[in-house]
Design a protein around this motif. Structure first.
Motif, PDB file in Angstrom:
ATOM      1  N   GLY A  50       0.825  -1.207   0.000  1.00 25.75           N
ATOM      2  CA  GLY A  50       0.000   0.000   0.000  1.00 25.75           C
ATOM      3  C   GLY A  50       0.860   1.258   0.000  1.00 25.75           C
ATOM      4  O   GLY A  50       0.565   2.228  -0.709  1.00 25.75           O
ATOM      5  N   ALA A 106      -9.391  -0.869   4.318  1.00 19.20           N
ATOM      6  CA  ALA A 106      -9.278  -0.554   2.894  1.00 19.20           C
ATOM      7  C   ALA A 106     -10.521  -0.988   2.122  1.00 19.20           C
ATOM      8  O   ALA A 106     -10.869  -0.384   1.109  1.00 19.20           O
ATOM      9  N   GLU A 114      -6.417  -4.185   5.974  1.00 18.86           N
ATOM     10  CA  GLU A 114      -7.160  -4.639   4.791  1.00 18.86           C
ATOM     11  C   GLU A 114      -8.655  -4.417   4.982  1.00 18.86           C
ATOM     12  O   GLU A 114      -9.352  -4.038   4.048  1.00 18.86           O
ATOM     13  N   GLU A 169      -4.224  -9.159  -6.546  1.00 16.10           N
ATOM     14  CA  GLU A 169      -5.017  -8.892  -5.340  1.00 16.10           C
ATOM     15  C   GLU A 169      -6.460  -9.355  -5.536  1.00 16.10           C
ATOM     16  O   GLU A 169      -7.072  -9.915  -4.620  1.00 16.10           O
TER      17      GLU A 169
END
Length: 188
Positions: free
Chosen positions: A101, A180, A177, A130
């Protein structure tokens, strides 16, 4: 006649126990198969990281430490994956995800990095990786859910305890995560 009825009842009960046992074993196999899919996608991401870092080194000389930390996180994640401890994999992948990131933030912040075509291509491949990791994770967690359900509901619970079957752990998002997931994607 009574012997035949008792024999048939015992045979039916035996077949039922075998059926439940086979269901548990099949679900366990699907969990392992799902994990294999996750591992393949994680290895793909691991393979992209050093190439991306090398492509960025030329343009990001001012932040070599960030790139080195990313490579160290990748190495730790690869070691955890090779070790097979799914909990350690989840933790190390969270650290790698955070490092990536930071790398992607640098790509977005510096036009000279964005101008390097190899970096842009690798960024796209990493985004695709991803997406594949997320899909593999969903499949794995679905298989874990089915397997665990078989272990904790009757009659599977009584058979599972006798064969030593243990519930499987989900491959969960790290806190970073998870945060995000709730951020709106940026359109370039």
């Amino acid at each position: 006649m009574e012997v035949v009825v008792v024999t048939l009842a015992l045979a039916g009960a035996g077949l039922y126990v075998v059926s439940v046992y086979n269901g548990i074993r099949t679900a366990a196999t699907k969990v392992d198969e799902g994990w294999s899919g996750v591992a393949v996608q994680l290895k793909r991401r691991h393979d992209l990281v050093p190439v991306l870092v090398d492509a960025m080194r030329v343009a990001v000389r001012h932040d070599e430490r960030m790139l080195d930390e990313t490579l160290a996180a990748r190495s730790a994640a690869r070691t955890a994956l090779d070790g097979g401890d799914r909990g350690a994999v989840a933790v190390s992948e969270g650290i790698l995800g955070a490092a990536l990131g930071r790398v992607m933030a640098v790509v977005e912040a510096y036009p000279d990095v964005k101008a390097i075509q190899a970096v842009v291509l690798l960024q796209r491949q990493l985004e695709e990786a991803e997406d594949q990791i997320a899909a593999a994770r969903r499949l794995y967690n679905g298989n874990v859910q089915d397997y665990n359900r078989r272990l904790v509901t009757f009659p599977g619970s009584s058979i599972a305890s006798r064969i030593g079957a243990r519930t499987a752990a989900f491959f969960e998002l790290s806190a970073a995560e998870e945060a995000a997931v709730h951020v709106a994607p940026r359109i370039h």
